[in-house]
Scaffold this active site. Structure first.
Site, mmCIF file in Angstrom:
data_model
loop_
_atom_site.group_PDB
_atom_site.id
_atom_site.type_symbol
_atom_site.label_atom_id
_atom_site.label_comp_id
_atom_site.label_asym_id
_atom_site.label_seq_id
_atom_site.Cartn_x
_atom_site.Cartn_y
_atom_site.Cartn_z
ATOM 1 N N TYR A 277 41.258 -8.177 47.992
ATOM 2 C CA TYR A 277 42.322 -7.286 47.527
ATOM 3 C C TYR A 277 43.342 -8.041 46.673
ATOM 4 O O TYR A 277 43.696 -7.610 45.570
ATOM 5 C CB TYR A 277 43.011 -6.669 48.746
ATOM 6 C CG TYR A 277 44.189 -5.779 48.426
ATOM 7 C CD1 TYR A 277 43.985 -4.528 47.868
ATOM 8 C CD2 TYR A 277 45.490 -6.176 48.709
ATOM 9 C CE1 TYR A 277 45.056 -3.687 47.587
ATOM 10 C CE2 TYR A 277 46.564 -5.351 48.425
ATOM 11 C CZ TYR A 277 46.338 -4.106 47.875
ATOM 12 O OH TYR A 277 47.409 -3.289 47.587
ATOM 13 N N THR B 15 46.177 8.548 38.865
ATOM 14 C CA THR B 15 44.947 8.330 39.629
ATOM 15 C C THR B 15 45.291 8.139 41.113
ATOM 16 O O THR B 15 46.422 7.834 41.465
ATOM 17 C CB THR B 15 44.165 7.112 39.117
ATOM 18 O OG1 THR B 15 44.870 5.906 39.446
ATOM 19 C CG2 THR B 15 43.977 7.186 37.603
ATOM 20 N N GLY B 16 44.288 8.319 41.953
ATOM 21 C CA GLY B 16 44.527 8.220 43.393
ATOM 22 C C GLY B 16 45.469 9.295 43.871
ATOM 23 O O GLY B 16 46.292 9.071 44.772
ATOM 24 N N ALA B 17 45.337 10.504 43.306
ATOM 25 C CA ALA B 17 46.322 11.567 43.545
ATOM 26 C C ALA B 17 46.020 12.429 44.753
ATOM 27 O O ALA B 17 46.798 13.335 45.062
ATOM 28 C CB ALA B 17 46.412 12.462 42.299
ATOM 29 N N SER C 179 50.751 -4.916 44.444
ATOM 30 C CA SER C 179 51.191 -5.197 45.811
ATOM 31 C C SER C 179 51.982 -6.499 45.845
ATOM 32 O O SER C 179 51.804 -7.373 44.990
ATOM 33 C CB SER C 179 49.959 -5.323 46.715
ATOM 34 O OG SER C 179 50.280 -5.914 47.958
ATOM 35 N N GLY D 233 48.067 9.777 50.226
ATOM 36 C CA GLY D 233 48.944 8.619 50.232
ATOM 37 C C GLY D 233 50.061 8.678 49.212
ATOM 38 O O GLY D 233 50.678 9.729 48.983
ATOM 39 N N ILE D 234 50.326 7.538 48.583
ATOM 40 C CA ILE D 234 51.394 7.453 47.596
ATOM 41 C C ILE D 234 51.140 8.436 46.454
ATOM 42 O O ILE D 234 52.059 9.086 45.959
ATOM 43 C CB ILE D 234 51.508 6.021 47.040
ATOM 44 C CG1 ILE D 234 51.857 5.027 48.151
ATOM 45 C CG2 ILE D 234 52.573 5.949 45.945
ATOM 46 C CD1 ILE D 234 51.787 3.576 47.710
ATOM 47 N N GLY D 235 49.887 8.535 46.024
ATOM 48 C CA GLY D 235 49.560 9.411 44.908
ATOM 49 C C GLY D 235 49.900 10.853 45.170
ATOM 50 O O GLY D 235 50.474 11.542 44.312
#
Length: 270
Positions: free
Chosen positions: A156, A11-13, A143, A16-18
């Site tokens: 967060y 997910t979040g692909a 995190s 950024g990191i994804g």
């Protein structure tokens, strides 16, 4: 354990990191299911994966909507004959002091939905597949803020602490069942999510390609937790001596924050 040949839901692909992780995992021979809200960006990442010789399907879904998460899980189960790894990477960050959030309860609810409820919902939906396979791996991206007192990030941090707690319980319940759970407590990573915060440009930030390598290592080694030496040390100090650590951290953040703010103001006026 090799990454090659593994069927991975990420997910979040779309950025950024994804995005960096998608490209790196594809290079190593993984078969990817790319999940994010923005379909055009997913198509761009998929095309880059295909150009690199990898394989990927895209699953556009708004993970801030519980019905959309349920529909995504059903599509994955219907269309993918095997799922080896679920990487819950999508997330949002809000930087605002509690004193300035008194009329912004929605900041907490929307952060919890994306950072906590969506990963839990996906995990619960895919666990029966892991049981049937006799194997599976859940990687929850968290995190260092969940390990140490972090002023200005109450929404967060609260969501990531919840995810950490869920991960620990899940890992303990599945010992000896072939299902691993890894929590990655990243430090500050240079991504589009951190770009709007001006003072971050003056702080050390992990390169997102290095962050992607952490995901590769997590899949290969299946540790319970990955973080930095600072995260482990500060987290241990917070657990052992919460009073002194919280007071010291608050003073440090206030002093450093004010210095960085003044520097940013000087640079903007120059």
């Amino acid at each position: 354990m090799s990454v090659a040949g593994k069927h991975i839901v990420l997910t979040g692909a779309s950025s950024g990191i994804g995005e960096s992780a998608a490209l790196r995992l594809a290079e190593l021979g993984a078969r990817l299911c790319l999940v994010a809200r923005r379909e055009p960006e997913l198509l761009r990442v998929r095309d880059a994966v295909l150009e690199a010789g990898g394989e990927a399907d895209i699953y556009p879904a708004d993970l801030s909507d519980q019905e959309a998460v349920g529909a995504l899980a059903q599509r994955l189960l219907d269309e993918q004959p095997r799922i080896d790894v679920l990487i819950n990477n999508a997330g949002r960050s809000i930087r605002r002091p509690v004193a300035e959030s008194l009329d912004r309860f929605h900041d907490y609810t929307r952060t919890m939905q994306l950072n906590y409820f969506a990963p839990v919902q996906l995990t619960l939906a895919l666990l029966p597949r892991f049981y049937a396979q006799g194997a599976g791996h859940i990687i929850n991206v968290s995190s260092m803020a969940a390990l140490i007192p972090t002023p200005r990030f109450s929404a967060y941090t609260g969501s990531k602490c919840a995810l950490d707690g869920f991960s620990r319980t899940l890992a303990a319940e599945h010992v000896g069942r072939g299902i691993a759970v890894t929590t990655i407590n990243y430090p500050l990573v240079k991504t589009p999510m951190t770009a709007p915060t001006r003072i971050y440009r003056y702080l050390p930030q992990m390169d997102r390609r290095k962050a992607a390598e952490w995901m590769v290592e997590a899949i290969a080694r299946r540790p319970v937790r990955m973080t930095t030496y600072t995260g482990r040390t500060w987290g241990t100090a917070t657990a052992a001596l919460p009073g002194p650590t919280v007071r010291a951290t608050g003073r440090i953040f206030r002093t450093v924050g004010e210095a960085l703010r003044r520097r940013a103001e000087r640079d903007s006026q120059a």
